[in-house]
Write an enzyme that holds these catalytic residues in place. Sequence first.
Site, mmCIF file in Angstrom:
data_model
loop_
_atom_site.group_PDB
_atom_site.id
_atom_site.type_symbol
_atom_site.label_atom_id
_atom_site.label_comp_id
_atom_site.label_asym_id
_atom_site.label_seq_id
_atom_site.Cartn_x
_atom_site.Cartn_y
_atom_site.Cartn_z
ATOM 1 N N SER A 117 0.832 -1.216 0.000
ATOM 2 C CA SER A 117 0.000 0.000 0.000
ATOM 3 C C SER A 117 0.864 1.262 0.000
ATOM 4 O O SER A 117 0.469 2.289 -0.574
ATOM 5 C CB SER A 117 -0.982 -0.003 1.169
ATOM 6 O OG SER A 117 -0.343 0.181 2.399
ATOM 7 N N ARG A 127 23.126 -13.426 3.669
ATOM 8 C CA ARG A 127 22.550 -12.092 3.441
ATOM 9 C C ARG A 127 23.343 -11.288 2.431
ATOM 10 O O ARG A 127 22.781 -10.553 1.612
ATOM 11 C CB ARG A 127 22.515 -11.307 4.759
ATOM 12 C CG ARG A 127 21.472 -11.779 5.714
ATOM 13 C CD ARG A 127 21.490 -10.896 6.952
ATOM 14 N NE ARG A 127 20.638 -11.440 7.993
ATOM 15 C CZ ARG A 127 19.332 -11.222 8.069
ATOM 16 N NH1 ARG A 127 18.729 -10.477 7.166
ATOM 17 N NH2 ARG A 127 18.629 -11.759 9.040
ATOM 18 N N ARG A 149 13.279 -7.487 5.355
ATOM 19 C CA ARG A 149 14.638 -8.028 5.483
ATOM 20 C C ARG A 149 15.565 -6.932 5.977
ATOM 21 O O ARG A 149 15.413 -5.767 5.577
ATOM 22 C CB ARG A 149 15.173 -8.527 4.130
ATOM 23 C CG ARG A 149 14.307 -9.510 3.413
ATOM 24 C CD ARG A 149 14.237 -10.851 4.081
ATOM 25 N NE ARG A 149 15.541 -11.483 4.233
ATOM 26 C CZ ARG A 149 15.739 -12.570 4.982
ATOM 27 N NH1 ARG A 149 14.734 -13.107 5.655
ATOM 28 N NH2 ARG A 149 16.928 -13.100 5.077
ATOM 29 N N HIS A 197 8.397 3.447 8.817
ATOM 30 C CA HIS A 197 8.205 2.560 9.966
ATOM 31 C C HIS A 197 6.984 3.029 10.764
ATOM 32 O O HIS A 197 6.843 4.234 11.018
ATOM 33 C CB HIS A 197 9.450 2.563 10.859
ATOM 34 C CG HIS A 197 9.332 1.627 12.009
ATOM 35 N ND1 HIS A 197 9.495 0.258 11.880
ATOM 36 C CD2 HIS A 197 9.010 1.840 13.312
ATOM 37 C CE1 HIS A 197 9.298 -0.315 13.046
ATOM 38 N NE2 HIS A 197 9.001 0.617 13.930
ATOM 39 N N ASP A 246 20.320 2.709 8.150
ATOM 40 C CA ASP A 246 21.710 2.348 8.441
ATOM 41 C C ASP A 246 21.742 0.867 8.804
ATOM 42 O O ASP A 246 20.751 0.159 8.598
ATOM 43 C CB ASP A 246 22.320 3.263 9.515
ATOM 44 C CG ASP A 246 21.669 3.087 10.878
ATOM 45 O OD1 ASP A 246 20.899 2.124 11.074
ATOM 46 O OD2 ASP A 246 21.954 3.914 11.755
ATOM 47 N N GLY A 259 21.618 -0.706 11.525
ATOM 48 C CA GLY A 259 20.811 -1.181 12.649
ATOM 49 C C GLY A 259 19.366 -1.429 12.238
ATOM 50 O O GLY A 259 18.977 -1.219 11.086
ATOM 51 N N GLU A 305 1.183 7.026 7.196
ATOM 52 C CA GLU A 305 2.377 6.521 6.514
ATOM 53 C C GLU A 305 2.373 6.937 5.051
ATOM 54 O O GLU A 305 3.384 7.399 4.510
ATOM 55 C CB GLU A 305 2.434 4.990 6.579
ATOM 56 C CG GLU A 305 2.734 4.419 7.935
ATOM 57 C CD GLU A 305 2.893 2.905 7.861
ATOM 58 O OE1 GLU A 305 3.522 2.406 6.926
ATOM 59 O OE2 GLU A 305 2.359 2.226 8.751
#
Length: 231
Positions: free
Chosen positions: A15, A67, A93, A111, A143, A145, A176
């Site tokens: 979305s 990864r 991911r 987020h 980044d 993290g 969002e």
Amino acid sequence: MPPLDLGVLISGRGSNLQAILDAIADGRLDARVRLVLSNRPGVEGLARAERAGVPTRVIAHRDFADRDAFDAAVVAALHDAGATWVVLAGFMRLLTTTFLDAFPHRVVNIHPSLLPSFPGVDAQQQALDHGVRITGCTVHLVDAGTDTGPILAQAAVPVLDGDDHDALAARILVQEHALLVRALSWIAEGRLQVTPPAAPGGRTRAAIAGVDTALGLAQGGRAPEQVGEGA
Ligand code: GRF
């Protein structure tokens, strides 16, 4: 400024991708989606991209030994497609430095919380479990993290009496879509400024010049002078 050449990474519903496609189509965002790439086949976001006539790729993380190998394949696909900015729009991911070094300060994530509160999975349930009264969403640069990168813009959303996960998630999602499109349009206008850490080990900061990047309490919030009065 030339339009942003975006690669959009998704894992599901798409979305936020749709919000980007709609904003481009009606002239609110000066960008081209060069590629929509999913790590999962058959997801709704891929169908949205196809309907918009945007190229798609599926690169399944399970097909790679680690990864780094997966990230290298995704970077190659994005480069081949001509993407110079990357948007993580529900991409589930974590990215390695193999990826981030290929797009320095050019990977944007949306987020569903006011970071640094509630990073990682199911931020909406984390907010409910903690009993916060205000949550929201954050657009930030990525980044190494988990949801720790420099914050670009945030929108506040109230937690209402009786909210369950789905009700809260739906209300955040509206914000969002708006926040992500706005943040990308500010980047397209050349307003993004990235400041390296002042000292080793410090934080990289990001700012958007000349605009208010704090969106106020949306939908159902009360002005401060009303708080404490009977409902
Ligand atoms: C959104 O809540 C986003 O913030 C999070 O995952 C969800 C993806 O939704 N990272 P969609 O695929 O964009 O509909």
